[in-house]
Scaffold this active site. Structure first.
Site, PDB file in Angstrom:
ATOM      1  N   LYS A  62       0.829  -1.216   0.000  1.00  0.00           N
ATOM      2  CA  LYS A  62       0.000   0.000   0.000  1.00  0.00           C
ATOM      3  C   LYS A  62       0.854   1.253   0.000  1.00  0.00           C
ATOM      4  O   LYS A  62       0.433   2.298  -0.508  1.00  0.00           O
ATOM      5  CB  LYS A  62      -0.973  -0.029   1.167  1.00  0.00           C
TER       6      LYS A  62
ATOM      7  N   ASP B 179      -6.082  -0.051   4.760  1.00  0.00           N
ATOM      8  CA  ASP B 179      -4.833   0.711   4.848  1.00  0.00           C
ATOM      9  C   ASP B 179      -4.519   1.401   3.525  1.00  0.00           C
ATOM     10  O   ASP B 179      -3.979   2.511   3.490  1.00  0.00           O
ATOM     11  CB  ASP B 179      -3.692  -0.239   5.234  1.00  0.00           C
TER      12      ASP B 179
ATOM     13  N   THR C 141      -3.944   5.454   3.252  1.00  0.00           N
ATOM     14  CA  THR C 141      -2.627   5.945   2.870  1.00  0.00           C
ATOM     15  C   THR C 141      -2.653   6.702   1.547  1.00  0.00           C
ATOM     16  O   THR C 141      -1.837   7.584   1.318  1.00  0.00           O
ATOM     17  CB  THR C 141      -1.629   4.767   2.780  1.00  0.00           C
TER      18      THR C 141
ATOM     19  N   SER D 239      -0.237  10.868   5.449  1.00  0.00           N
ATOM     20  CA  SER D 239       0.564   9.794   4.860  1.00  0.00           C
ATOM     21  C   SER D 239       1.875  10.338   4.308  1.00  0.00           C
ATOM     22  O   SER D 239       1.882  11.160   3.390  1.00  0.00           O
ATOM     23  CB  SER D 239      -0.220   9.100   3.737  1.00  0.00           C
ATOM     24  N   ARG D 240       2.995   9.874   4.848  1.00  0.00           N
ATOM     25  CA  ARG D 240       4.303  10.324   4.353  1.00  0.00           C
ATOM     26  C   ARG D 240       4.523   9.875   2.916  1.00  0.00           C
ATOM     27  O   ARG D 240       5.122  10.595   2.113  1.00  0.00           O
ATOM     28  CB  ARG D 240       5.413   9.779   5.259  1.00  0.00           C
ATOM     29  N   ASN D 241       4.057   8.672   2.590  1.00  0.00           N
ATOM     30  CA  ASN D 241       4.258   8.163   1.231  1.00  0.00           C
ATOM     31  C   ASN D 241       3.448   8.962   0.218  1.00  0.00           C
ATOM     32  O   ASN D 241       3.939   9.279  -0.873  1.00  0.00           O
ATOM     33  CB  ASN D 241       3.880   6.679   1.185  1.00  0.00           C
TER      34      ASN D 241
ATOM     35  N   GLU E 293       8.437   4.604   4.066  1.00  0.00           N
ATOM     36  CA  GLU E 293       8.837   3.223   3.753  1.00  0.00           C
ATOM     37  C   GLU E 293       8.640   2.871   2.284  1.00  0.00           C
ATOM     38  O   GLU E 293       9.354   2.036   1.735  1.00  0.00           O
ATOM     39  CB  GLU E 293       8.014   2.247   4.621  1.00  0.00           C
TER      40      GLU E 293
END
Length: 330
Positions: free
Chosen positions: A190, A243, A247, A253-255, A280
């Site tokens: 994800k 999730d 996300t 959400s960092r991504n 990540e």
């Protein structure tokens, strides 16, 4: 009952504080002694969770021998690419049959194996009992005691039910499944799709495009997950679809933020250098791309994200290539 939480970033601190507030004897291991002092003196992790007052019951320690003493469970919240070296360094402090709960999400870059395999290899000679914790959960919201639901994957049914009870709070509801592999793979894939969704948003492509990426991203997640032993129903649940939606749509959400800035024309190195916490999905993209080639599993969204991150492909060109693929059945 005592639980040791490894990792003083936002997620590890949040989970440790949540458990301590729920009456669980909890010790947070943090590598940086200055963070330990901050937590002990100010009851705050100002580096990664600023503004959140931590429970007086939460312990913090940088010495693993002290942090892990008499612990019944070990919850991993260090970045996924550092789990192997962390466990190898600390294996002398762990019991012969440690209960490992992995709350980190990713596929190891060098070996292309999921975290369950990393744990087994890093603790070879011991008999770790493994569980994976994953689902739609932002540390900033869990730390405020907002309602959250999450999946716990554990092959050992008795242990899984035990951990479900230990980890659940009035606001943090844990669902159990024996499909630990599906849970951990959903959490990894994800993040890559979230980068794609962020790129789409950064390019101004709208809600239709984002919905398409989420839906087709779920197809990629399920395709790879089943190839690696996960169950289809798991990817339709909290650690999969749940999730993925969070996300790909949530501003926390960092991504997604990495993708958003890429779509707006920023360079990856500049984006990463501006971030304190780890996204990540950046390294997981490389892992999934190489894994897809090894397993001969088609992951077209992942392939285009890889090209943008690691081959300097123009984001608009990547979207055009996705849309121009041969027409096929859903």
């Amino acid at each position: 009952m005592k639980i040791a939480v490894l990792g003083g970033v936002a997620w590890g601190t949040t989970l440790a504080d949540m458990l301590a507030r729920n009456g669980v004897d909890t010790m947070l291991w943090v590598r940086n002694p200055e963070q330990v002092l901050d937590i002990r003196k100010n009851r705050e992790n100002s580096a990664y969770l600023p503004g959140v007052q931590l429970s007086d019951a939460l312990g913090a320690e940088s010495d693993p021998a002290v942090a892990f003493a008499d612990a019944d469970y070990f919850l991993l919240a260090v970045p996924s690419q550092h789990i192997r070296q962390t466990l190898e360094a600390f294996r002398q402090y762990l019991p012969d049959e440690p209960v490992i709960i992995c709350a980190s999400k990713g596929i190891e870059v060098e070996t292309l194996v999921p975290m369950s395999k990393v744990v087994a290899e890093a603790l070879e000679g011991k008999r770790p009992r493994y569980a994976s914790l994953s689902g739609p959960s932002f540390a900033a919201e869990v730390s405020r005691d907002l309602p959250t639901t999450i999946s716990l994957g554990c092959e050992d049914h008795e242990l899984g039910r035990e951990l479900q009870t230990v980890l659940s709070t009035p606001a943090f509801r844990v669902y159990f499944t024996p499909d630990y592999r599906g849970v951990e793979l959903g959490g990894a894939v994800k993040n890559v799709i979230a980068i794609a969704a962020g790129i789409s948003d950064g390019l101004g492509f709208g809600h239709d495009a984002r919905a398409a990426l989420i839906t087709r991203g779920l197809a990629e997640m399920s395709r790879l997950g089943m190839a690696m032993g996960g169950q289809t129903r798991t990817f339709m649940g909290l650690s999969g679809m749940g999730d993925l939606v969070l996300t790909c749509t949530g501003d926390l959400s960092r991504n997604r933020q990495v993708g958003l800035k890429l779509g707006q024309g920023q360079k990856l190195d500049d984006i990463i250098n501006e971030m304190r916490a780890v996204a990540e999905g950046v390294k997981t993209t490389r892992s999934l791309y190489n894994l897809s080639k090894k397993l001969k599993v088609e992951l077209p969204i992942t392939e285009q994200v890889y090209s943008i991150l690691y081959e300097n492909k123009d984001a608009a060109s990547a979207v055009k290539d996705l849309l121009s693929r041969d027409l096929t059945d859903e």
